[in-house]
Design a protein around this motif. Structure first.
Motif, PDB file in Angstrom:
ATOM      1  N   SER A 116      -7.668 -20.767  25.455  1.00 49.13           N
ATOM      2  CA  SER A 116      -8.655 -21.467  26.278  1.00 49.13           C
ATOM      3  C   SER A 116      -8.082 -22.821  26.673  1.00 49.13           C
ATOM      4  CB  SER A 116      -9.972 -21.637  25.511  1.00 49.13           C
ATOM      5  OG  SER A 116      -9.756 -22.359  24.320  1.00 49.13           O
ATOM      6  N   LYS A 156     -12.985 -29.916  36.369  1.00 47.98           N
ATOM      7  CA  LYS A 156     -13.251 -28.969  35.291  1.00 47.98           C
ATOM      8  C   LYS A 156     -12.186 -27.885  35.327  1.00 47.98           C
ATOM      9  CE  LYS A 156     -16.345 -25.928  37.938  1.00 47.98           C
ATOM     10  NZ  LYS A 156     -17.684 -25.286  37.965  1.00 47.98           N
ATOM     11  N   THR A 206     -11.284 -23.769  34.088  1.00 51.68           N
ATOM     12  CA  THR A 206     -11.747 -22.462  33.611  1.00 51.68           C
ATOM     13  C   THR A 206     -10.535 -21.568  33.396  1.00 51.68           C
ATOM     14  OG1 THR A 206     -12.060 -21.723  35.913  1.00 51.68           O
ATOM     15  CG2 THR A 206     -13.990 -22.614  34.761  1.00 51.68           C
ATOM     16  N   THR A 207     -10.730 -20.488  32.651  1.00 50.01           N
ATOM     17  CA  THR A 207      -9.639 -19.577  32.300  1.00 50.01           C
ATOM     18  C   THR A 207      -9.820 -18.257  33.028  1.00 50.01           C
ATOM     19  OG1 THR A 207      -9.503 -20.572  30.109  1.00 50.01           O
ATOM     20  CG2 THR A 207      -8.423 -18.449  30.399  1.00 50.01           C
ATOM     21  N   ASP A 208      -8.777 -17.806  33.701  1.00 47.12           N
ATOM     22  CA  ASP A 208      -8.760 -16.475  34.312  1.00 47.12           C
ATOM     23  C   ASP A 208      -8.461 -15.471  33.198  1.00 47.12           C
ATOM     24  OD1 ASP A 208      -8.177 -14.089  35.661  1.00 47.12           O
ATOM     25  OD2 ASP A 208      -7.462 -15.144  37.425  1.00 47.12           O
ATOM     26  N   LYS A 268     -15.271 -30.978  40.133  1.00 49.35           N
ATOM     27  CA  LYS A 268     -16.575 -31.021  39.471  1.00 49.35           C
ATOM     28  C   LYS A 268     -17.553 -31.930  40.211  1.00 49.35           C
ATOM     29  CE  LYS A 268     -18.607 -31.845  34.897  1.00 49.35           C
ATOM     30  NZ  LYS A 268     -18.304 -32.255  33.504  1.00 49.35           N
TER      31      LYS A 268
END
Length: 802
Positions: free
Chosen positions: A304, A315, A317-319, A330
């Protein structure tokens, strides 16, 4: 060496090992003996005597894999009744008898004629017989015996389940069990060491070992690393004879797979990444993708990402499919505020194995540098969420309401122009200065009509009108006291004639269209013209209501049954406004319990003069009279309907039949003229041959027929309006009669022939006192037109001159 001896009734001789069982003396009853095959002997007589008859057996042995050219001697069967005279014949039967095993019938010697294999068949079961040579009678009962094949080490160990595949986790400690291998040896495990197998590693003994007795493979080192080598192949050997010289052996291949553990942290290939994004990019727009690598595999590579710095603007995020970190916006970016952002992104393993935490931190960081590019932005309002303004409702035209502020957020800071979106101000109540943003009044306000006005202000760059933004402006209209208070409703109250002094009659309240910030406060008092009132008093309750009380007793509705009480209401201002309302008070008659019976003086007089019985009788009489009148009217209407139906039935039928174009009055063959003439017979004329009833005709006709002369003609011309009224009355009667079709008096003239000598018979537009037409020819048309001729008869000149 051949051994033979006598034991009971039979003698057995064999090569090699030989053991025997013999029968001794039996008890009184005949004993039974068991052969080596388990055959039960017959019972003999009950006496103490030696039983001579019975087999004495043991196992015969023959060595497997015999390769000699002569048959192999197995053993000898013999009975003690055989005295060597050659009068006994021996035979065998059972498994392999006559083929594998043969017997000398005279001597009882048994030989094996074939090469035997213990691994295929370990023993053979046969039966032996002894018969008389001459009579072929059995001398001994048949019995079983066994020939065992003696084992030699002729089978090597075999791995029946190979090749083997096992696995072990990397970094496992020394001695960790990997798997077990098993070899099978077909030799006899109960005889010698031919089937005793030991294991050893031929290739790979430095990495793995095997227990020589159990075949369990174990690790021999503690630093197995899947990332270095993830597969090993071993050769494991199994040797019989307990590993002694001369033993046979077999081998198999064992593949050992090294499984992964999370012993490697994530690592970013770069310590810095650079991306660029426009300041006008929407929230959620991806800035770029980065990825951290992990030497592990499977779920041990799951990681993560999180932002350590600049987390308020960006921000991450994880694929889940590619394990990439997606950095996105953000919050809106502002080139003018900050042009470069250094975002610190950290990658962390999701599944950390606590056994390897001492290897180091299982996380890594990198810097993502985001460059913000400039764009031309529309003006920004301050405050951005919209403005709220207040103005007094009595403000004059041109008064200031408030000022709107907006600026160009770009570096150039271009001038801004303001305007009002007129779709939000259709009445054009407000005006805004295009340069300063000052909002002023264009019309007089009324809070009672609209307490709030919501308009939209538009701001654009002076040299680029495409750069525009909008802001909502809410304008609150502050109240001023410009509406007087009023009574909530047109109040009416009722009191009994015997009301007591101080009795509360009614409670009144007030409404005021104004809404002062401090709230309403109303004051009640009697109007000046009612200040001398001696009947009622007003009591201010101090909660914006007032009560009306009686001031005296003994009201009499015959003297005065209604009182009008003017009430003055004043609000608290400023300035104070007032209005006068009227309370209507009715004096009513009540029963003993105070319930109102009647507020009408006349009704009261009638009720006082008449007793209840008289009132009931009066009502019954009135009801009877009404029923009689209705019955008479119904009978008359019924008779009239029947008479009119009979009179008009023929007319309706004849008119329906007359549906062709005729030749006028001279054409008497096309229809019946008598039916048409009957149309003009008034019902009143049927009662008298000389003409219609005078009483039913208009007044001017009566005077004409009775008096005659010039006075009659004058009356005819003067009272022609009566004729119109008479015709209108007849038409209304025909329209109101539901028993006949809607024919009126004008339809009776709706026929015309081609050669009719008459001109237009209409009297609506042509009749006048000065008409020059002569209608004397109507008298020549017959008695049916005589009445019409009387209407148009010219007056007597002498009467007119008088």
């Amino acid at each position: 060496m051949a051994l033979s001896w006598t034991a009971g009734a039979w003698t057995l001789a064999a090569l090699g090992f030989l053991s025997c069982c013999s029968f001794g003396y039996c008890d009184a009853s005949r004993t039974s003996g068991l052969t080596s095959g388990g055959s039960k002997q017959e019972q003999g007589p009950s006496s103490l005597e030696r039983v001579k008859r019975g087999w004495v057996w043991n196992q015969f042995f023959v060595v497997e894999e015999y390769t000699g050219t002569e048959p192999l001697y197995v053993g000898k069967i013999h009975t003690d009744s055989d005295e060597g005279e050659g009068n006994i014949k021996y035979t065998i039967s059972g498994e392999g008898a006559g083929s594998i095993f043969i017997i000398d019938e005279a001597t009882g010697d048994i030989h094996a004629t074939e090469r035997l294999d213990r691994e295929q068949k370990a023993f053979y079961t046969l039966r032996a017989r002894a018969r008389d040579q001459l009579s072929n009678d059995p001398l001994e009962p048949e019995s079983e015996f066994v020939i065992k094949v003696q084992d030699i080490n002729d089978s090597e160990p075999k791995f029946l389940e190979g090749p083997y595949i096992g696995s072990v986790a990397e970094l496992s400690p020394i001695g960790t069990s990997v798997m077990k291998v098993t070899a099978s040896d077909a030799d006899d495990p109960t005889y010698g060491s031919s089937a005793r197998v030991v294991y050893s590693v031929m290739d790979g003994e430095k990495i793995f070992t095997v227990d020589r007795h159990t075949g369990i493979i174990m690790t021999a080192v503690a630093d197995l690393d899947r990332e270095t080598q993830e597969r090993y192949e071993l050769v494991v050997k199994a040797t019989d004879m307990a590993g002694q010289m001369g033993g046979l052996s077999g081998s198999t291949t064992v593949t050992i797979v090294i499984t992964d553990v999370n012993d490697n942290p994530p690592r970013f290939p770069q310590k810095m990444y650079q991306f660029s994004v426009s300041e006008g990019a929407a929230v959620g727009t991806p800035v770029g993708r980065i990825i951290a690598t992990d030497a592990d595999m499977g779920e041990n590579t799951d990681m993560s990402y999180l932002i350590k710095e600049e987390g308020e603007l960006f921000k991450v995020t994880t694929d889940v499919e590619t394990q990439e970190a997606i950095v996105s916006i953000k919050k809106p970016l502002d080139f003018e505020s900050k042009r470069t952002h250094n975002v610190v992104v950290e990658a962390v393993n999701k599944h950390v194995d606590p056994r390897f935490v001492d290897l180091g931190s299982f996380r890594d960081q990198t810097i993502v540098r985001v460059s913000v590019s400039d764009i031309d932005e529309p003006p920004i309002f301050q405050p951005a969420e919209g403005a709220i303004m207040e103005v007094q409702e009595d403000a004059k035209v041109g008064a200031m309401v408030g000022i709107i502020t907006a600026r160009d957020p770009d570096v150039k800071n271009k001038p801004v122009r303001f305007s009002i979106d007129r779709t939000t101000d259709l009445e054009m109540i407000f005006r805004i200065d295009p340069d300063s943003g000052a909002i002023t009044l264009e019309k007089i306000l009324d809070r009672e009509t609209a307490g709030w006005h919501n308009i939209t202000v538009r701001a654009v760059e002076a040299d680029n009108h495409t750069m525009a933004s909008h802001s909502a402006v809410s304008i609150r209209i502050l109240d001023v006291n410009d509406n007087p208070p009023e009574l909530a409703t047109p109040y009416e109250a009722s009191i009994c004639e015997d009301a007591k002094p101080g009795q509360l009659i009614h409670t009144i309240s007030v409404v005021d269209r104004d809404e002062p910030q401090t709230g309403h406060r109303f004051y009640f008092t009697l109007a000046p013209e009612a200040s001398s009132n001696r009947h009622f008093t007003l009591w201010d309750v101090k909660d914006n209501t007032a009560g009306i009380r009686t001031q005296r007793s003994g009201f009499n509705r015959h003297e005065q049954n209604v009182y009008f009480l003017p009430i003055l209401v004043v609000d608290s201002g400023p300035p104070s406004l007032s209005s006068t309302g009227t309370l209507t008070i009715h004096v009513c008659g009540c029963d003993t319990e105070g319930a109102i019976q009647s507020c009408n003086a006349t009704a009261y007089v009638m009720s006082a003069a008449l007793s209840p019985g008289a009132l009931i009788a009066l009502l019954v009489c009135m009801l009877i009279l009404i029923v009689l009148v209705l019955l008479i009217l119904t009978l008359k209407r019924h008779r009239k309907g029947q008479r009119m139906t009979e009179d008009e039935e023929d007319m309706r039928d004849n008119v329906i039949k007359y549906n062709d174009e005729g030749g006028g009055e001279q054409d008497t063959q096309a229809y019946d003229m008598s039916a048409l003439r009957n149309l003009y017979d008034f019902p009143e004329a049927k009662s008298c041959d000389s003409g219609p009833d005078i009483r039913s005709l208009p007044q001017w006709i009566q005077s004409n027929r009775v008096g005659g002369g010039a006075e009659g003609a004058a009356a005819t011309a003067a009272d022609f309006s009566l004729f119109k009224g008479y015709i209108r009355k007849k038409v209304e009667q025909a329209d109101a009669d539901l028993s006949v079709p809607p024919y009126d008096s004008f339809q009776t003239y709706a026929f015309e022939g081609t050669s009719s000598p008459a001109l237009s018979l209409s009297s609506i537009h042509t009749l006048s006192t000065t008409s020059e037409q002569d209608f004397s020819y109507l008298s020549d048309w017959g008695p049916r037109f005589r009445q019409l001729a009387g209407y148009y008869a010219p007056g007597n000149p002498e009467e007119e001159g008088s």
